[in-house]
Scaffold this motif. Structure first.
Motif, PDB file in Angstrom:
ATOM      1  N   ARG A  18      28.595  34.167  40.015  1.00  0.00           N
ATOM      2  CA  ARG A  18      29.745  33.889  38.957  1.00  0.00           C
ATOM      3  C   ARG A  18      29.233  34.230  37.701  1.00  0.00           C
ATOM      4  N   ILE A  19      27.833  33.923  37.084  1.00  0.00           N
ATOM      5  CA  ILE A  19      27.270  34.697  35.971  1.00  0.00           C
ATOM      6  C   ILE A  19      27.279  36.314  36.091  1.00  0.00           C
ATOM      7  N   ALA A  20      26.906  36.752  37.216  1.00  0.00           N
ATOM      8  CA  ALA A  20      26.806  38.059  37.108  1.00  0.00           C
ATOM      9  C   ALA A  20      28.316  38.789  37.101  1.00  0.00           C
ATOM     10  N   ASN A  21      29.289  38.222  37.670  1.00  0.00           N
ATOM     11  CA  ASN A  21      30.554  38.441  37.482  1.00  0.00           C
ATOM     12  C   ASN A  21      31.143  38.657  36.167  1.00  0.00           C
ATOM     13  N   ASP A  22      30.822  37.412  35.526  1.00  0.00           N
ATOM     14  CA  ASP A  22      31.595  37.242  34.306  1.00  0.00           C
ATOM     15  C   ASP A  22      30.742  38.309  33.187  1.00  0.00           C
ATOM     16  N   ALA A  23      29.400  38.578  33.456  1.00  0.00           N
ATOM     17  CA  ALA A  23      28.782  39.818  32.698  1.00  0.00           C
ATOM     18  C   ALA A  23      29.377  40.872  32.745  1.00  0.00           C
ATOM     19  N   ALA A  24      29.880  41.197  34.089  1.00  0.00           N
ATOM     20  CA  ALA A  24      30.741  42.591  34.359  1.00  0.00           C
ATOM     21  C   ALA A  24      31.888  42.581  34.356  1.00  0.00           C
ATOM     22  N   GLY A  25      32.566  41.385  33.841  1.00  0.00           N
ATOM     23  CA  GLY A  25      34.115  41.191  33.485  1.00  0.00           C
ATOM     24  C   GLY A  25      34.740  41.629  34.827  1.00  0.00           C
ATOM     25  N   ILE A  26      34.471  40.933  36.015  1.00  0.00           N
ATOM     26  CA  ILE A  26      34.964  41.199  37.375  1.00  0.00           C
ATOM     27  C   ILE A  26      35.695  39.871  37.526  1.00  0.00           C
ATOM     28  N   ALA A  27      37.143  40.000  38.022  1.00  0.00           N
ATOM     29  CA  ALA A  27      38.038  38.912  38.570  1.00  0.00           C
ATOM     30  C   ALA A  27      38.152  39.070  39.893  1.00  0.00           C
ATOM     31  N   LEU A  28      38.161  37.899  40.353  1.00  0.00           N
ATOM     32  CA  LEU A  28      38.052  37.853  41.925  1.00  0.00           C
ATOM     33  C   LEU A  28      39.639  37.639  42.723  1.00  0.00           C
ATOM     34  N   TRP A  29      39.955  38.188  43.557  1.00  0.00           N
ATOM     35  CA  TRP A  29      41.139  37.734  44.190  1.00  0.00           C
ATOM     36  C   TRP A  29      40.991  37.800  45.818  1.00  0.00           C
ATOM     37  N   SER A  30      41.833  37.165  46.521  1.00  0.00           N
ATOM     38  CA  SER A  30      42.133  37.190  47.877  1.00  0.00           C
ATOM     39  C   SER A  30      43.560  37.179  48.245  1.00  0.00           C
ATOM     40  N   TRP A  31      43.948  37.767  49.325  1.00  0.00           N
ATOM     41  CA  TRP A  31      45.271  38.052  49.770  1.00  0.00           C
ATOM     42  C   TRP A  31      45.347  37.945  51.124  1.00  0.00           C
ATOM     43  N   ASN A  32      46.320  36.922  51.488  1.00  0.00           N
ATOM     44  CA  ASN A  32      46.720  36.462  52.853  1.00  0.00           C
ATOM     45  C   ASN A  32      47.961  37.408  53.372  1.00  0.00           C
ATOM     46  N   VAL A  33      47.539  38.269  54.397  1.00  0.00           N
ATOM     47  CA  VAL A  33      48.458  39.380  54.626  1.00  0.00           C
ATOM     48  C   VAL A  33      49.663  38.894  55.186  1.00  0.00           C
ATOM     49  N   ASP A  34      49.784  37.635  55.860  1.00  0.00           N
ATOM     50  CA  ASP A  34      50.704  37.183  56.891  1.00  0.00           C
ATOM     51  C   ASP A  34      51.599  36.335  55.768  1.00  0.00           C
ATOM     52  N   THR A  35      50.988  35.694  54.948  1.00  0.00           N
ATOM     53  CA  THR A  35      51.867  34.626  54.092  1.00  0.00           C
ATOM     54  C   THR A  35      52.004  35.170  52.811  1.00  0.00           C
TER      55      THR A  35
END
Length: 335
Positions: A18-35
């Protein structure tokens, strides 16, 4: 797995990721392709300006924020990720408000590699700054290309003028030198020494800019300039010079300055807030209203006058010669 500082905690545990992602400005997502349900982390919610609610976010809900010009491309790209293999990346614009546009880069792994239990995973990154730099470079490249083409056209036209009015090669050389010297004086006037805060008179600026276009290398016979005493600052002098150069170049190529007997009158009136300049051509080739898409030079003039000079520009096309009306902010001119 390597441990951190001799402890049993793994380097890449959830908190450190999480610290590394925040430093890089990365946002996370997941996508359920069925719903069609999309899960966003806190940074992604902020990036899309989507409030956290109990009900799941859907791809359709996020689509409402995608710029209309990019929506079809994004839909197609995300649909194809289900069938393709390997990493993917797509950049697109989203709308926060009516006037706020951000560029987003969506990245992930497609196919079975990037999917777990029918859920795909990926990241969002805000790439607005990079896109703005790229856009500025494209505009600069376009302007440079346009100016180089105009420079060649100007050199050819000035040489032709010198040849037409000279009886000998010596006279032609002298005439051509006179014209090029006038262009150099204009450059010196609109590009003062760095560190100096100078203001030029509008009449002086127009004189040196237009002198090289007259068949005798000066203003007063074919070209007349009548303006009140208005000061032009260093910042806007360059912009105004670009506009005048574009108008004069067009006149050399298509208008009154392409013929020996055409005349150009440039007059200005100053009001409380505005300066209005009339560019009036007479005695050149017959004029007709241009058709088709606006050229780069016309777009450049419009953007310069409206954006940097705080005014407007209008064209009239009587058959005897074009008339251009430039309305400029007096306060902007003085900058």
């Amino acid at each position: 797995m390597v441990s951190l500082n001799g402890s049993s905690a793994l380097i890449w545990d959830a908190e450190r990721l999480r610290i590394a992602n925040d430093a890089a400005g990365i946002a996370l997502w997941s996508w359920n392709v069925d719903t069609d349900e999309i899960a966003l982390d806190e940074r992604a919610h902020g990036l899309w300006a989507v409030p956290k609610v109990e009900r799941a976010v859907t791809f359709e809900a996020l689509s409402a924020k995608i710029h209309p010009e990019d929506l079809g491309r994004v839909r197609e790209a995300f649909t194809k990720t289900r069938a393709m293999v390997g990493p993917y990346e797509i950049d697109f614009r989203i709308l926060h408000d009516e006037d706020v546009v951000r560029w987003i880069s969506a990245r992930g792994e497609s196919g079975d590699t990037g999917m777990v239990d029918r859920v795909m995973f990926g990241i969002f990154m805000d790439v607005t700054d990079r896109k703005q730099v790229e856009e500025s470079r494209e505009i600069l490249a376009g302007e440079m290309s346009h100016r180089v083409k105009n420079l060649f056209a100007l050199a050819s036209a000035v040489t032709g003028m010198a040849a037409r009015s000279a009886a000998t090669t010596t006279e032609m050389a002298e005439d051509l030198t006179l014209r090029l010297t006038a262009l150099g004086r204009a450059h010196d006037l609109v590009r003062p020494v760095p560190g100096e805060e100078r203001k030029a008179l509008l009449g002086d600026l127009l004189y040196v800019l237009l002198a090289s276009y007259n068949h005798r290398g000066g203003v007063g016979e074919r070209i007349t300039v009548t303006v009140p005493e208005v000061r032009v600052g260093e910042t806007t002098a360059t912009t105004l010079a670009l506009v005048v150069h574009e108008l004069a170049t067009n006149s050399v190529k298509y208008g009154v300055l392409s013929e020996a007997h055409g005349t150009l009158d440039v007059s200005c009136t100053a009001h409380d807030d505005d300066v209005i300049m009339l560019w009036t051509e007479r005695g050149g080739p017959p004029v007709s209203v241009p058709h088709g898409p606006e050229g780069f030079g016309s777009r450049l003039i419009s953007r310069s006058v409206c954006g940097q000079l705080g005014g407007s520009i209008g064209f009239d096309w009587p058959v005897e010669g074009v008339v251009v009306t430039l309305r400029m902010s007096k306060a902007r001119l003085a900058r």
